[in-house]
Design a protein around this motif. Structure first.
Motif, mmCIF file in Angstrom:
data_model
loop_
_atom_site.group_PDB
_atom_site.id
_atom_site.type_symbol
_atom_site.label_atom_id
_atom_site.label_comp_id
_atom_site.label_asym_id
_atom_site.label_seq_id
_atom_site.Cartn_x
_atom_site.Cartn_y
_atom_site.Cartn_z
ATOM 1 N N ILE A 214 0.845 -1.188 0.000
ATOM 2 C CA ILE A 214 0.000 0.000 0.000
ATOM 3 C C ILE A 214 0.886 1.245 0.000
ATOM 4 O O ILE A 214 1.783 1.392 0.841
ATOM 5 C CB ILE A 214 -0.935 0.014 1.218
ATOM 6 C CG1 ILE A 214 -1.912 -1.172 1.159
ATOM 7 C CG2 ILE A 214 -1.715 1.322 1.295
ATOM 8 C CD1 ILE A 214 -2.819 -1.281 2.374
ATOM 9 N N ALA A 215 0.639 2.130 -0.949
ATOM 10 C CA ALA A 215 1.371 3.397 -1.012
ATOM 11 C C ALA A 215 0.745 4.355 -0.001
ATOM 12 O O ALA A 215 -0.330 4.908 -0.235
ATOM 13 C CB ALA A 215 1.324 3.985 -2.420
ATOM 14 N N ALA A 216 1.406 4.533 1.135
ATOM 15 C CA ALA A 216 0.857 5.352 2.211
ATOM 16 C C ALA A 216 1.944 6.287 2.737
ATOM 17 O O ALA A 216 3.140 6.101 2.488
ATOM 18 C CB ALA A 216 0.317 4.469 3.334
ATOM 19 N N ILE A 217 1.511 7.302 3.469
ATOM 20 C CA ILE A 217 2.420 8.331 3.984
ATOM 21 C C ILE A 217 2.348 8.346 5.500
ATOM 22 O O ILE A 217 1.251 8.409 6.082
ATOM 23 C CB ILE A 217 2.050 9.719 3.417
ATOM 24 C CG1 ILE A 217 2.204 9.730 1.895
ATOM 25 C CG2 ILE A 217 2.903 10.803 4.057
ATOM 26 C CD1 ILE A 217 1.741 11.017 1.255
ATOM 27 N N ASP A 218 3.515 8.300 6.137
ATOM 28 C CA ASP A 218 3.592 8.405 7.593
ATOM 29 C C ASP A 218 3.571 9.889 7.949
ATOM 30 O O ASP A 218 4.486 10.648 7.606
ATOM 31 C CB ASP A 218 4.872 7.749 8.104
ATOM 32 C CG ASP A 218 4.922 7.683 9.624
ATOM 33 O OD1 ASP A 218 4.053 8.304 10.277
ATOM 34 O OD2 ASP A 218 5.830 7.015 10.153
#
Length: 426
Positions: A214-218
């Motif tokens: 999953i392309a996600a941002i912290d």
């Protein structure tokens, strides 16, 4: 005078054989009609179809009428043939008449007309209904008596002929109808219809993006890095989380991020305010059910969670639609899969995280799909251990060679499909 009488008897016999052929072909034609095509013609107000449909509403009466007529003309034909035989050859003529009449009726009144009716049911049934309909009225008392006796006998054995048969199609039967439609439905449309029927057999787990992909941002990362990820992301919606993807915050739309940039309000607090709440999907949900839920809840994306609430992956409305119409592409010519790499020697290099269903669909293979979803999972389950590189095995009949292992997962596999052998069934 005798010659004239015999000639008349021959004419009557020929007429009776024609009548027998009519009843025989009518029975086969009526019973061989495509009921769904007939209903379509009835809806189009076709007079012949409506007449046939009324006759078929009570098949017991229709069969009774046809059999009464057929047996009546056959008995009369037998009696007349006997008389002709006696006149021409005496007592020996009875045997000759029996043999000849049996042969003639078999060929001209049974096999030939029934074969023609089975091949062209509409051409036989529609014109025949013009005669059968008034005959049904004329012979109704006799038909009612015969059917009453017959139906009571059937009821003794637990059958109710008046109940009719259930003509509803199951999904598997409908799939067969679509596949056998031939040129009546273009192949592309057949594939789409079958894919719609298959939605109930496929779950969100089969098409989801696994959590590790999953392309996600912290949101706790450096702001410059967050900005860079948002700008370079190929997705219109981006998942935000804190430290772990299990602590997801929500989805932010690229449009909202651009609006914040234009207003010079692009910071973490405003970005968090712009996030939309997360829509969760239970694992194992069939695609046909999830498609309706997306529509009902006006959603286009959701996170899949297991029974413990842990995030397992991500699925979008586009993923489900691609199961029906195929992969969306911005180019005219289809692009090869990034996870399948054909080699000169006829083998294929597969990425370990390649989805098994996608591989089967693209390559026409038959790898098992009732367990793990990826090639890595399939190999690990089969070996019951994490393998080393340069190990060969035959899985579901396909020779495979493990080429690369990384972080305890199979990263690359070589498959040689030209050596495929269908596994023996137990």
């Amino acid at each position: 005078m005798d010659d004239i009488s015999t000639s008349i008897l021959f004419l009557i016999l020929a007429l009776l054989i024609c009548c027998s052929a009519f009843f025989s072909s009518s029975e086969t034609g009526m019973m061989s009609l495509n009921r769904y095509r007939l209903r379509n013609l009835v809806n189009e107000k076709n007079r012949s179809a409506k007449r046939v449909d009324r006759l078929l509403q009570r098949p017991d009466r229709l069969i009774g009428l046809i059999l009464i007529g057929n047996n009546l003309v056959n008995i009369l034909a037998s009696a007349i043939a006997t008389v002709i035989g006696l006149r021409l050859y005496g007592d020996v003529g009875i045997a000759i008449a029996t043999f000849v009449l049996t042969f003639v009726i078999l060929i001209f009144a049974e096999v030939t007309p029934k074969t023609m009716a089975a091949v062209y049911p509409e051409r036989i049934a529609f014109p025949a209904s013009i005669i059968l309909r008034p005959l049904m009225v004329v012979l109704y008392p006799f038909i009612w008596l015969v059917n009453g006796i017959s139906n009571n006998i059937l009821k003794v054995f637990g059958y109710n002929p008046e109940a009719g048969s259930d003509s509803a199609l199951s999904s598997d039967e409908l799939r067969t109808v679509v596949n056998e439609a031939g040129a009546m439905i273009p192949q592309r449309h057949q594939d789409m219809l079958v894919s719609i029927l298959d939605l109930e057999k496929v779950t969100v787990d089969d098409i989801m993006v696994p959590r590790n992909e999953i392309a996600a941002i912290d949101i706790n990362d450096d702001w410059e890095q967050i900005s860079r990820q948002l700008i370079q992301s190929p997705h219109t919606k981006q998942l935000l989380f804190r430290d772990s993807i299990d602590d997801s915050v929500g989805f932010v739309h690229a449009r909202d991020a651009l609006r914040l940039m234009a207003r010079d309000q692009f910071d973490k607090n405003n970005l968090l305010r712009a996030t939309k709440d997360i829509y969760f999907i239970p694992e194992g949900t069939p695609l046909n059910v999830q498609l309706l839920k997306f529509q009902r809840n006006k959603r286009r994306i959701g996170l899949i969670v297991d029974e413990y609430g842990d995030i397992q992956g991500l699925v979008t409305l586009e993923d489900i639609l691609e199961e029906i119409v195929g992969d969306f592409t911005t180019t005219i010519t289809p692009q090869p899969s990034d996870e399948i790499h054909p080699q000169i020697d006829g083998s294929y290099l597969l990425n370990g995280n390649a989805n098994i269903r996608d591989i089967n669909k693209e390559m026409g293979w038959h790898l098992p799909t009732n367990g793990p979803k990826t090639i890595n999972g399939l190999i690990v389950e089969y070996l019951e251990d994490i393998p080393d590189a340069n190990i060969s095995l035959r899985l579901a009949g396909y020779p495979m060679e493990i080429l690369e292992i990384e972080n305890n997962t199979v990263r690359q596999v070589r498959v040689i499909p030209n050596l495929y052998q269908k596994p023996k069934s137990d």
